[in-house]
Scaffold this motif. Structure first.
Motif, PDB file in Angstrom:
ATOM      1  N   UNK A   1       0.807  -1.223   0.000  1.00  0.00           N
ATOM      2  CA  UNK A   1       0.000   0.000   0.000  1.00  0.00           C
ATOM      3  C   UNK A   1       0.835   1.265   0.000  1.00  0.00           C
ATOM      4  N   UNK A   2       2.084   1.145  -0.436  1.00  0.00           N
ATOM      5  CA  UNK A   2       2.955   2.329  -0.476  1.00  0.00           C
ATOM      6  C   UNK A   2       2.529   3.243  -1.620  1.00  0.00           C
ATOM      7  N   UNK A   3       2.401   4.538  -1.313  1.00  0.00           N
ATOM      8  CA  UNK A   3       2.019   5.500  -2.340  1.00  0.00           C
ATOM      9  C   UNK A   3       3.230   6.338  -2.731  1.00  0.00           C
ATOM     10  N   UNK A   4       3.575   6.300  -4.004  1.00  0.00           N
ATOM     11  CA  UNK A   4       4.597   7.194  -4.524  1.00  0.00           C
ATOM     12  C   UNK A   4       3.923   8.261  -5.375  1.00  0.00           C
ATOM     13  N   UNK A   5       4.348   9.522  -5.184  1.00  0.00           N
ATOM     14  CA  UNK A   5       3.714  10.613  -5.918  1.00  0.00           C
ATOM     15  C   UNK A   5       4.699  11.235  -6.898  1.00  0.00           C
TER      16      UNK A   5
ATOM     17  N   UNK B   1       4.536  10.960  -0.047  1.00  0.00           N
ATOM     18  CA  UNK B   1       3.796  12.199   0.187  1.00  0.00           C
ATOM     19  C   UNK B   1       4.316  12.864   1.449  1.00  0.00           C
ATOM     20  N   UNK B   2       4.540  14.183   1.359  1.00  0.00           N
ATOM     21  CA  UNK B   2       5.040  14.917   2.510  1.00  0.00           C
ATOM     22  C   UNK B   2       3.918  15.751   3.102  1.00  0.00           C
ATOM     23  N   UNK B   3       3.635  15.536   4.374  1.00  0.00           N
ATOM     24  CA  UNK B   3       2.627  16.331   5.082  1.00  0.00           C
ATOM     25  C   UNK B   3       3.141  17.764   5.164  1.00  0.00           C
ATOM     26  N   UNK B   4       2.401  18.739   4.583  1.00  0.00           N
ATOM     27  CA  UNK B   4       2.961  20.098   4.475  1.00  0.00           C
ATOM     28  C   UNK B   4       3.267  20.748   5.825  1.00  0.00           C
ATOM     29  N   UNK B   5       2.408  20.547   6.841  1.00  0.00           N
ATOM     30  CA  UNK B   5       2.651  21.244   8.106  1.00  0.00           C
ATOM     31  C   UNK B   5       3.782  20.612   8.916  1.00  0.00           C
ATOM     32  N   UNK B   6       3.749  19.274   9.044  1.00  0.00           N
ATOM     33  CA  UNK B   6       4.761  18.627   9.885  1.00  0.00           C
ATOM     34  C   UNK B   6       6.022  18.255   9.099  1.00  0.00           C
ATOM     35  N   UNK B   7       5.898  18.227   7.776  1.00  0.00           N
ATOM     36  CA  UNK B   7       7.036  17.829   6.961  1.00  0.00           C
ATOM     37  C   UNK B   7       7.297  16.334   7.002  1.00  0.00           C
ATOM     38  N   UNK B   8       6.381  15.607   7.650  1.00  0.00           N
ATOM     39  CA  UNK B   8       6.545  14.167   7.805  1.00  0.00           C
ATOM     40  C   UNK B   8       6.218  13.428   6.501  1.00  0.00           C
TER      41      UNK B   8
ATOM     42  N   UNK C   1      -3.417   4.985   2.639  1.00  0.00           N
ATOM     43  CA  UNK C   1      -4.596   5.221   3.470  1.00  0.00           C
ATOM     44  C   UNK C   1      -4.324   6.147   4.653  1.00  0.00           C
ATOM     45  N   UNK C   2      -3.064   6.406   4.931  1.00  0.00           N
ATOM     46  CA  UNK C   2      -2.718   7.323   6.018  1.00  0.00           C
ATOM     47  C   UNK C   2      -2.627   8.775   5.541  1.00  0.00           C
ATOM     48  N   UNK C   3      -2.564   8.949   4.221  1.00  0.00           N
ATOM     49  CA  UNK C   3      -2.491  10.300   3.671  1.00  0.00           C
ATOM     50  C   UNK C   3      -3.832  10.989   3.933  1.00  0.00           C
ATOM     51  N   UNK C   4      -3.805  12.206   4.510  1.00  0.00           N
ATOM     52  CA  UNK C   4      -5.071  12.871   4.880  1.00  0.00           C
ATOM     53  C   UNK C   4      -6.080  12.911   3.738  1.00  0.00           C
ATOM     54  N   UNK C   5      -5.586  13.080   2.516  1.00  0.00           N
ATOM     55  CA  UNK C   5      -6.490  13.163   1.376  1.00  0.00           C
ATOM     56  C   UNK C   5      -7.370  11.910   1.276  1.00  0.00           C
ATOM     57  N   UNK C   6      -6.797  10.747   1.594  1.00  0.00           N
ATOM     58  CA  UNK C   6      -7.555   9.492   1.498  1.00  0.00           C
ATOM     59  C   UNK C   6      -8.221   9.096   2.808  1.00  0.00           C
ATOM     60  N   UNK C   7      -7.596   9.492   3.927  1.00  0.00           N
ATOM     61  CA  UNK C   7      -8.011   9.002   5.241  1.00  0.00           C
ATOM     62  C   UNK C   7      -9.473   9.307   5.542  1.00  0.00           C
ATOM     63  N   UNK C   8      -9.945  10.474   5.107  1.00  0.00           N
ATOM     64  CA  UNK C   8     -11.302  10.891   5.473  1.00  0.00           C
ATOM     65  C   UNK C   8     -12.359  10.439   4.471  1.00  0.00           C
ATOM     66  N   UNK C   9     -11.939   9.694   3.466  1.00  0.00           N
ATOM     67  CA  UNK C   9     -12.889   9.312   2.425  1.00  0.00           C
ATOM     68  C   UNK C   9     -13.520   7.946   2.691  1.00  0.00           C
ATOM     69  N   UNK C  10     -14.727   7.759   2.154  1.00  0.00           N
ATOM     70  CA  UNK C  10     -15.370   6.454   2.145  1.00  0.00           C
ATOM     71  C   UNK C  10     -15.851   6.212   0.729  1.00  0.00           C
ATOM     72  N   UNK C  11     -15.397   5.154   0.121  1.00  0.00           N
ATOM     73  CA  UNK C  11     -15.713   4.964  -1.285  1.00  0.00           C
ATOM     74  C   UNK C  11     -16.729   3.863  -1.510  1.00  0.00           C
ATOM     75  N   UNK C  12     -17.863   4.227  -2.127  1.00  0.00           N
ATOM     76  CA  UNK C  12     -18.883   3.252  -2.494  1.00  0.00           C
ATOM     77  C   UNK C  12     -18.994   3.216  -4.020  1.00  0.00           C
ATOM     78  N   UNK C  13     -19.425   4.318  -4.613  1.00  0.00           N
ATOM     79  CA  UNK C  13     -19.549   4.348  -6.077  1.00  0.00           C
ATOM     80  C   UNK C  13     -18.178   4.131  -6.722  1.00  0.00           C
ATOM     81  N   UNK C  14     -17.143   4.608  -6.072  1.00  0.00           N
ATOM     82  CA  UNK C  14     -15.801   4.490  -6.649  1.00  0.00           C
ATOM     83  C   UNK C  14     -14.998   3.382  -5.960  1.00  0.00           C
TER      84      UNK C  14
END
Ligand SMILES: Cc1cc2nc3c(=O)[nH]c(=O)nc-3n(C[C@H](O)[C@H](O)[C@H](O)COP(=O)(O)O)c2cc1C
Ligand code: SF4
Ligand code: FES
Lengths: 626, 162
Positions: A83-87, A113-120, A126-139
């Motif tokens: 599940x590693x994400x490379x951007x 992916x680098x978290x802009x505020x913490x630089x982490x 799935x840990x990336x904030x962009x994905x973390x808050x999503x729930x996918x049904x249609x997609x």
């Protein structure tokens, strides 16, 4: 190979899953429009070429998938099972990824992916904030599967809902959809179950199931991603719909500008037909259902239900008055159900997991999840799906990462040309059908456009008016002439030629169009105007009374100048100006020549030291400069 | 109409053979014909009307209603500017203006030498790189008005049209 029964289907799925399990690893390369435009095809080719030689050694497969959603950071690559994400992956990164990560088992921090505020650096997608808050049904399957690989789709659950549905009576299927609370994802949010029931009860042997893939909202691309990235989800929903209402023919109306959607849907229909999931005697049930594709001609009004049906008949796409219901007399005057792409994609999941599962997500009256394209002046542009009821603030700041360049937030536009702009004061509004309508906007088909202080609200309203003026079918006077007159008044407003009383005239005309237009296009056309007037009336007043554009966007009202004390001669503005209106050598003071300047603002946006400011044109004139 | 009666009707005949001769085929036929000729020549519309048994006026009405159709020849290179909402608020207008200025055409227009046609499209799904300019099949993201000349260069339509 034809699958003759539900038992054979279960067998087929098991073997497809077993085949997948043999793969030690998968490289999922996003080939959505955004990533392709950024060069994803070359990345996928590089992976295929590099892995081909060593495929037996590492048992790794390259998959070209549909849109992962995080377009901002594309081209995206996800490595499974880790599940590693490379951007922002380039073809030249591929060898390193294969050697270090796939063979060596170590991650490459640079590509994470680098978290802009913490630089982490974040490893798992799935840990990336962009994905973390999503729930996918249609997609649910987009990004996980190769949309052209039938077995891949099946292994990931495609047609599981259909198998269940065919084991139920049509009435039971209807009940399940009723329990889910599913409402149309294409605009008005009408109850899907109620629409299906009317059509089921309508008299007639021949009935139609239609899919609205016209996606005319000029800021939305979620239907496209579904059709391109998981075409089988659309087919599955339509077949289930056919079973529930007693129809045997389905047609997908696809927007003309979506050639890849047509290719992938065509292939999917062929695959489903070969497998016996489309055509006669589906899975041995005796039920027959066929699906074909029709390409639209490129007219926004053809997204409207009755216009779409006229277009399918080969005619000009003019709407009909609404007292005739399509569920009684639709295509060729026969009972017809029309649903949006996303609505159809939800149906399969609802049957698979049950209506109660879907209804457990969302708010009291708006159940389940909703897909949006989150775009405009936002950091994390992309395609998202979330449970109804999430607040605009959560969407724009937690998922979207906030406003681009950290500029002040001004408004968010939803609902396309029929919708409106929601201001900052309402950022904590939970997003569902009712709340958006109360706020003067609407859910629409899923465009969510973030606007900052450099967006002029009068210009935004004018933009939608211009769009609709071109797209009005011209059948009825309030819409055809109303839009024309309204646009003329806006042209005057943005050019500083507004006349006293124009705002009131615009409001009167809006009411007339709402009351007098034949179809929803004309009735809802004033919405962007009314909502911007409701929340940003001061901007209208500034344009009309002071001949000023507070955002510095309307060119006839704005000039730019360089502040000598701040300019450090970096030359960035010189390069940005399209008309060579700026002179100055590197490290020297730069000057804008007003006689050449077209007030496009490119220099303002390019200046790293904020040495350029805009001011109302009349101020400069008063100084005798221009 | 007779002045340009030199259009070869064979490609149109081939398209017409593939569809049932009825009104419902009209839009699909026109789409295929458009692809074959790159526009809808008058002579072809007459033939389509005859073959599908649809009045010529209706064929024209459909041919002018939908944006996918053009009744005039298109340029060798099609340059599209996305004017979707996301691109609009990120500067699509400036981009389009500059493009039209350099090629000396209106949006939707074609240069006299048939080198370029300038078109606008709504959201091409690449909003992350708004504003977007597309030359034939090549996407240019975060497109800048100052770089329009560069985008046009290297395309088949000859960029020095101004
Ligand atoms: C002018 C206009 C344009 C529309 N465009 C679309 C569209 O592009 N896609 C869509 O699904 N619905 C569109 N709609 C809504 C459709 O008329 C219809 O309500 C919808 O497709 C029904 O599907 P649903 O119940 O699943 O939402 C449009 C409506 C109007 C008035
Ligand atoms: S409201 Fe506009 S789009 Fe609808 S029928 Fe009237 S003219 Fe046509
Ligand atoms: S608005 Fe231009 S790509 Fe979406």
């Amino acid at each position: 190979m034809r699958i003759e029964s539900p038992a054979a289907f279960a067998e087929f799925r098991k073997s497809a899953q077993a085949k997948l399990a043999q793969r030690r690893a998968e490289v999922l390369v996003c080939c959505g429009t955004g990533c392709l435009a950024n060069g994803a095809a070359a990345v996928a080719e590089a992976f295929a070429a590099t892995l081909d030689g060593s495929a037996t050694e590492v048992k790794t497969f390259t998959k070209r998938t549909g849109c992962h959603g995080f377009c901002e950071r594309g081209p995206l690559v996800v490595l499974r099972p880790a599940g590693i994400l490379y951007t922002k992956v380039k073809p030249r990164d591929v060898k390193e990824i294969v050697d270090k990560t796939l063979k060596g088992g170590t991650v490459i921090p640079r590509l994470l992916y680098k978290e802009p505020t913490s630089g982490q650096r974040i490893e798992h997608y799935q840990e990336v904030p962009f994905y973390k808050h999503q729930t996918r049904v249609a997609m649910r399957r987009i990004g996980h599967i190769d949309p052209t690989d039938f077995e891949d789709a099946i292994a990931h659950g495609a047609y599981g809902g259909l198998v269940k549905a065919l084991g139920m009576t049509p009435e039971e299927v209807l009940r399940e959809v009723e329990i889910s609370g599913l409402r149309g994802r294409g605009g008005a949010g009408f109850s899907t179950a109620r629409k299906w029931r009317s059509c089921r009860n309508a008299k007639g042997e021949r009935k139609f199931v239609l899919c609205n893939g016209d996606e005319g909202d000029p800021g939305a691309f979620k239907d496209r991603s579904i059709m391109e990235g998981d075409p089988h989800s659309v087919l599955e929903g339509m077949i289930i719909g056919g079973w529930a209402i007693g129809a045997h023919e389905g047609i997908i109306y696809v927007r003309d500008e979506y050639p890849l959607a047509v290719v992938n849907l065509t292939l999917a229909i062929q695959q489903a037909r070969d497998a016996g999931l489309v055509g006669q005697n589906i899975l041995g049930s005796g039920f027959a259902f066929d699906i074909r594709i029709s390409r639209g001609g490129g007219a926004f009004v053809c997204g409207e239900s009755s216009a779409l049906m006229r277009s399918l008949e080969g005619k000009v796409g003019e709407p009909r008055a609404k007292y005739v219901h399509a569920t009684d007399r639709g295509l060729y005057d026969l009972p017809t159900v029309l649903n949006n792409v996303e609505t159809w994609a939800d149906v399969g999941a609802i049957l698979e997991h049950g209506g109660a599962w879907f209804a457990a997500m969302g708010t009291t009256k708006s159940k389940g999840t909703k897909a949006f394209s989150l775009v405009g002046k936002v950091k994390n542009t992309g395609l998202i799906e979330l449970p109804m009821g999430m607040t605009l603030r959560q969407i724009i700041y937690d998922i979207g990462g906030g406003v681009l360049n950290d500029r002040p937030f001004k408004a968010v536009q939803t609902g396309g040309p029929s919708g409106g702009c929601v201001p900052e004061a309402l950022l904590d509004l939970p997003v569902d059908y009712e709340k958006l309508t109360e706020a003067g906007s609407m859910m629409g088909s899923g465009g969510m456009i973030v606007m900052d202080d450099r967006t002029c609200m009068v210009d935004v309203a004018r933009y939608f008016l211009k769009f609709l003026t071109e797209e009005s079918c011209g059948k009825c006077v309030p819409c055809r002439e109303g839009l024309h007159q309204m646009l003329a008044m806006f042209d005057d407003l943005v050019a500083g030629r507004g006349k006293p009383g124009d705002i009131e005239r615009i409001e009167r005309l809006s009411r007339g169009m709402q009351l007098g237009s034949l179809c929803e296009l004309g009735k809802s056309a004033p919405n962007p105007v009314i909502s911007t007037l409701r929340y940003f009336r001061d901007e209208y007043v500034a344009h009309l009374e002071r001949r000023e554009c507070p955002a510095g966007i309307c060119r006839d009202l704005t000039t730019y100048e360089i502040m000598p004390e701040t300019c450090d001669g970096c030359h960035a503005c010189f390069k940005a100006c399209p008309v060579e209106a700026i002179t100055g050598k590197v490290k020297e003071l730069h000057v804008i020549h007003q006689d050449k300047c077209i007030a496009c603002g490119a220099c303002y946006d390019a200046c790293p030291t904020q040495a350029i400011r805009f001011l109302p044109k009349h101020q400069l004139a008063a100084r005798g400069v221009a | 109409m007779s002045a340009s009666c030199s259009v070869d009707l064979t490609p149109a005949e081939k398209v017409l053979e593939r569809y049932p001769a009825e009104e419902a085929s009209l839009i699909q036929v026109l789409q295929d014909v458009h692809r074959a000729y790159n526009y809808l020549p008058c002579e072809v519309l007459v033939r389509v009307a005859e073959t599908l048994h649809v009045p010529l006026a209706k064929v024209f009405s459909v041919g002018t209603f939908y944006k996918a159709f053009s009744l005039t020849p298109q340029g060798r290179t099609i340059v599209k500017v996305c004017t979707g909402t996301a691109c609009h608020i990120r500067g699509a207008v400036q981009l389009l203006d500059e493009l039209c200025r350099q090629l000396n055409v209106e949006p939707g227009g074609t240069t006299p030498d048939l080198g370029f046609t300038v078109k606008t499209v709504n959201c091409v799904g690449a909003c992350a790189m708004a504003p977007v300019l597309i030359v034939d099949e090549t996407y240019y993201g975060n497109a800048a008005a100052a770089k329009v000349g560069k985008y046009l260069k290297g395309s088949g339509g000859k960029a020095d049209a101004n």
